[in-house]
Scaffold this active site. Structure first.
Site, mmCIF file in Angstrom:
data_model
loop_
_atom_site.group_PDB
_atom_site.id
_atom_site.type_symbol
_atom_site.label_atom_id
_atom_site.label_comp_id
_atom_site.label_asym_id
_atom_site.label_seq_id
_atom_site.Cartn_x
_atom_site.Cartn_y
_atom_site.Cartn_z
ATOM 1 N N LYS A 73 8.541 0.867 8.175
ATOM 2 C CA LYS A 73 9.345 0.973 7.812
ATOM 3 C C LYS A 73 10.414 2.374 7.271
ATOM 4 C CE LYS A 73 7.559 -2.410 4.643
ATOM 5 N NZ LYS A 73 7.813 -2.537 2.584
ATOM 6 N N ARG A 93 5.025 -13.867 -4.502
ATOM 7 C CA ARG A 93 6.595 -14.320 -5.025
ATOM 8 C C ARG A 93 7.468 -14.988 -4.513
ATOM 9 N NH1 ARG A 93 9.176 -8.548 -3.205
ATOM 10 N NH2 ARG A 93 7.470 -9.031 -1.275
ATOM 11 N N SER A 133 11.832 -4.156 -3.368
ATOM 12 C CA SER A 133 12.091 -3.261 -3.395
ATOM 13 C C SER A 133 13.787 -2.758 -2.052
ATOM 14 C CB SER A 133 11.441 -1.701 -1.966
ATOM 15 O OG SER A 133 9.832 -1.669 -3.187
HETATM 16 P P1 ADP Z 1 4.150 -3.677 1.070
HETATM 17 O O1 ADP Z 1 4.381 -1.980 1.675
HETATM 18 O O2 ADP Z 1 3.034 -3.218 1.147
HETATM 19 O O3 ADP Z 1 4.555 -5.262 1.680
HETATM 20 P P2 ADP Z 1 5.160 -3.077 -1.246
HETATM 21 O O4 ADP Z 1 5.825 -1.880 -2.214
HETATM 22 O O5 ADP Z 1 6.596 -3.831 -1.123
HETATM 23 O O6 ADP Z 1 4.471 -3.513 -0.018
HETATM 24 O O7 ADP Z 1 4.682 -4.402 -2.668
HETATM 25 C C1 ADP Z 1 3.546 -4.066 -2.825
HETATM 26 C C2 ADP Z 1 3.157 -5.784 -3.644
HETATM 27 O O8 ADP Z 1 3.592 -5.233 -4.716
HETATM 28 C C3 ADP Z 1 2.647 -6.034 -2.727
HETATM 29 O O9 ADP Z 1 1.581 -7.027 -2.601
HETATM 30 C C4 ADP Z 1 3.812 -7.500 -2.473
HETATM 31 O O10 ADP Z 1 3.443 -8.618 -2.338
HETATM 32 C C5 ADP Z 1 4.372 -7.067 -4.378
HETATM 33 N N1 ADP Z 1 4.984 -7.064 -4.752
HETATM 34 C C6 ADP Z 1 6.172 -6.582 -4.292
HETATM 35 N N2 ADP Z 1 7.538 -7.210 -5.406
HETATM 36 C C7 ADP Z 1 6.463 -8.586 -6.586
HETATM 37 C C8 ADP Z 1 7.877 -9.352 -7.212
HETATM 38 N N3 ADP Z 1 8.693 -8.566 -7.380
HETATM 39 N N4 ADP Z 1 6.292 -9.829 -8.537
HETATM 40 C C9 ADP Z 1 4.902 -9.406 -7.705
HETATM 41 N N5 ADP Z 1 4.612 -8.643 -6.821
HETATM 42 C C10 ADP Z 1 6.082 -8.425 -5.729
#
Ligand code: ADP
Length: 161
Positions: A42, A91, A129
């Site tokens: 990413k 989510r 994010s």
């Molecule tokens: P990745 O790069 O593996 O997608 P992220 O850093 O984006 O990881 O997210 C890590 C974890 O947190 C993933 O399982 C994602 O679904 C979860 N996550 C991200 N945002 C939320 C949220 N708002 N509520 C619940 N879980 C979340």
């Protein structure tokens, strides 16, 4: 035997949705290791060191949460540190499709490791994010989506040159 789980992700940057999932997982398992993937495919805003530092600061007061960095397959890292469970957050339905495929792929790679998915708390449904970065890059207020010091770090990144 103490139950150790990992919560893997890019955390670019860590936000309140992640923090909510990690706290809840730390109530279920004896030990939770937030695992920061060093080199995701990413475009990253924050360096590995910055992502680690922010997550460490967030969880410094929670004794059963630690933060570690890793590269390579997540299941290999889980095995290496003796974790039998991988926590993920859900989510919206579109997350489900991706998470479902990842969980099946990981089960094939490592049948001894379970994926446990926790459903988000409703006020964080829209927090990701990428949303946080987009709002901050346009000068919007991300208060309530991220801790204050993460908001400050975002503002610094998007400061006009
Ligand atoms: P990745 O790069 O593996 O997608 P992220 O850093 O984006 O990881 O997210 C890590 C974890 O947190 C993933 O399982 C994602 O679904 C979860 N996550 C991200 N945002 C939320 C949220 N708002 N509520 C619940 N879980 C979340």
């Amino acid at each position: 035997m103490s139950k150790r789980a990992i919560f893997p992700g890019s955390f670019d940057p860590i936000h309140n949705g992640h923090i909510d999932i990690a706290r809840r997982a730390a109530d279920i398992f004896d030990e939770l290791i937030v695992c920061i993937y060093a080199t995701p495919q990413k475009n990253l805003l924050f360096s590995f060191e910055e992502r680690m530092e922010m997550a460490q600061r967030v969880f410094e007061d929670i004794p059963n949460i630690t933060v570690e960095g890793y590269t390579g397959l997540t299941v290999d890292y889980a095995r290496k540190i003796g974790a039998k469970v991988m926590v993920r957050g859900l989510r919206v339905f579109s997350d489900f499709d991706y998470e479902f495929r990842m969980a099946l792929a990981n089960k094939k790679l490592a049948p001894d490791i379970e994926t446990v998915s926790l459903i988000t708390t409703h006020q964080y449904t829209f927090v990701s994010s990428s949303t946080v970065k987009e709002v901050a890059s346009l000068g919007g207020d991300v208060t309530g989506m991220v801790p204050t010091f993460v908001r400050d770090a975002l503002m610094k990144k998007y400061l006009p040159a």
